[in-house]
Design an enzyme around this catalytic site. Structure first.
Site, PDB file in Angstrom:
ATOM      1  N   PHE A   1       0.868  -1.187   0.000  1.00  0.00           N
ATOM      2  CA  PHE A   1       0.000   0.000   0.000  1.00  0.00           C
ATOM      3  C   PHE A   1       0.894   1.223   0.000  1.00  0.00           C
ATOM      4  CE2 PHE A   1      -1.638   3.725   2.025  1.00  0.00           C
ATOM      5  CZ  PHE A   1      -2.971   3.813   1.651  1.00  0.00           C
ATOM      6  N   GLU A   2       0.650   2.117  -0.933  1.00  0.00           N
ATOM      7  CA  GLU A   2       1.357   3.394  -0.923  1.00  0.00           C
ATOM      8  C   GLU A   2       0.470   4.406  -1.623  1.00  0.00           C
ATOM      9  OE1 GLU A   2       4.826   2.500  -3.372  1.00  0.00           O
ATOM     10  OE2 GLU A   2       6.136   2.550  -1.636  1.00  0.00           O
TER      11      GLU A   2
END
Ligand SMILES: Nc1nc2c(ncn2[C@@H]2O[C@H](COP(=O)(O)OP(=O)(O)OP(=O)(O)O)[C@@H](O)[C@H]2O)c(=O)[nH]1
Ligand SMILES: *[C@@H]1O[C@H](CO)[C@@H](O)[C@H](O)[C@H]1NC(C)=O
Ligand SMILES: *[C@@H]1O[C@H](CO)[C@@H](O)[C@H](O)[C@H]1NC(C)=O
Ligand SMILES: [Mg+2]
Length: 420
Positions: A306-307
């Protein structure tokens, strides 16, 4: 005889007419409101069938942006349940859009796993915002992959094939040495230790995804992997949050890296710091990465599956010099450096502390860890479906406490009860 068949023709035409009317009536739902001042095409009104077959969806540059005359101040975001518009979770959201895209690296065989992820991202957020989605692959995407993903994404979808140079051994790598490492790691049962493709993937995510041709059209990205879950409604636009608060990198989960995969990474980082002091920022997050002022790495990193981040930061000279320096040292192949510690160390040293953001309100799962927001009230307000017991944030193997401490942030109420 002639009149008889003419009558049949009339019956048939009449029947067709009735069917057509019934079809039309049953298919015209409520019109999706398209508020004045919105600066994007009303994509949500495009029939799904068109989205599947129309090649138009993949064409042309992104048009979403802070449009001329669209003042973000006139469209304040609802950040808490007390703000107007908090409960406005239906229809297409009016107001500005950021120059942003979702991005997924995937194989054709990942189709049903990425379909699950897309569906949740759309249900919890993007169906109201219609941001684009870029798919990248080292091989051409097949028709099924394109058909299924483009039918699920509410924005435009784009499909890119990664150039060979970005997915292969650079010439300076000694193949024999790299092979011995893989054999040794296989024996020691290090996860993905014997995999070549996993190493190409980590190197690609570390140094190349943000400069793919399709990604050059955007300023911000949100990375999504197959089989991830989003457990809570996202009431505001995280891209706008990043933009308006000058955030360059963000995370939801953090943890300690598996030491066997990065034994000499910190030596390389120290070499880079020595050669490029101009890139090391004052007020950085060294305290997140090291317990002895930079002498050694404590293995803390933000989990990069996740970014949400700023692509222009990754395309900056500072980041490119950093990647180039690490790549020359060969650890992507002589060890098994992951893109998570690489991104995290870069963010920790080359961004100011307050340019890194923790999204407490984006609840997330990627096997085997969950970020479920701390606090009953928050979870109810956001209609979360995660089990709070699964929240990893305050457990011993998470680095999120450390992030809170170095930033002088107050931990959310109830965190003490979630330490094990
Ligand atoms: N095109 C392509 N994508 C890949 C390849 N290997 C991994 N990926 C993608 O790269 C991302 C990370 O790979 P994963 O296999 O999920 O690695 P991981 O998250 O460390 O491990 P998992 O626990 O298996 O999820 C995912 O989006 C994958 O779909 C590959 O060989 N080709
Ligand atoms: C979006 O960002 C890219 C990369 O910074 C830029 O080249 C492009 O012009 C921007 N598009 C719009 C519509 O502002
Ligand atoms: C560093 O951060 C502190 C507190 O957050 C602030 O007072 C100081 O001005 C910052 N220094 C620089 C050079 O930004
Ligand atoms: Mg994964």
């Amino acid at each position: 005889m002639a009149t008889g068949s003419a009558r049949y023709v009339r019956y048939i035409l009449f029947a067709f007419f009735i069917i057509a009317v019934l079809y039309f009536v049953s298919n015209s739902g409520p019109v999706v409101p398209y508020p004045q001042g919105a600066d994007f095409p009303p994509k949500g009104t495009t029939p799904q069938s068109d989205a599947v077959t129309s090649p138009k969806k993949e064409d042309g540059p992104s048009t979403v942006n802070y449009g001329p005359g669209l003042d973000p101040k006139e469209y304040p975001m609802a950040m808490t349940p007390n703000d107007p518009g908090w409960n406005d979770l239906s229809g297409i959201k009016s107001g500005p859009r950021v120059n942003a895209t979702f991005v997924t690296l995937a194989r054709n065989s990942d189709i049903w796993e990425i379909a699950r992820s897309i569906r949740q991202v759309e249900d919890r957020f993007n169906r109201r915002y219609n941001y684009d989605w870029v798919f990248l692959n080292d091989k051409p995407f097949d028709a099924t992959f394109k058909k299924v993903t483009s039918s699920l994404v509410s924005g435009k979808t784009h499909y890119g094939e990664i150039p060979k140079e970005h997915w292969s051994f650079p010439p300076h790598i000694d193949q024999e040495r790299a092979k011995k490492v893989r054999e040794d790691m296989a024996q020691r049962k290090i996860i993905y230790g014997d995999s070549i493709s996993y190493r190409h993937m980590c190197r690609f995510e570390s140094g190349f995804f943000f400069r793919q041709e399709l990604m050059m059209n955007y300023d911000y990205y949100w990375r999504v992997e197959p089989s991830v879950e989003l457990f809570c409604d996202v009431h505001y636009d995280p891209f706008r949050f990043m933009h308006e608060n000058n955030k360059k990198y963000s995370f939801v989960l953090s943890l300690y890296e598996y030491v066997e995969t990065i034994p000499t990474l910190w030596d390389s980082v120290k070499k880079f710091m020595k050669n490029h002091p101009e890139h090391i920022v004052e007020n950085n997050s060294m305290g997140f990465l090291s317990d002895d002022g930079g002498e050694s790495y404590n293995h803390c990193h933000f989990w990069s599956n996740f970014e949400i981040g700023n692509l222009n930061w990754l395309r900056s000279q500072a980041y490119l010099d950093f990647f180039e320096s690490l790549d020359q040292d060969g650890g992507f192949f002589y060890e098994r450096w992951g893109d998570a510690p690489v991104h995290s160390i870069a963010a920790g040293l080359m961004l100011k502390k307050d340019e890194i953001h923790f999204f407490n309100d984006i609840a997330y799962y990627h096997v085997p860890f969950t970020h479920c927001p701390t606090g009953d009230k928050v979870r109810q307000e956001l209609k979360c479906h995660c089990n709070p017991k699964d929240n990893f944030d305050w457990k011993g193997y998470s680095c999120t406490s450390r992030y809170f401490e170095i930033n002088g942030l107050e931990k959310p109420e109830g965190w003490e009860n979630q330490q094990d």
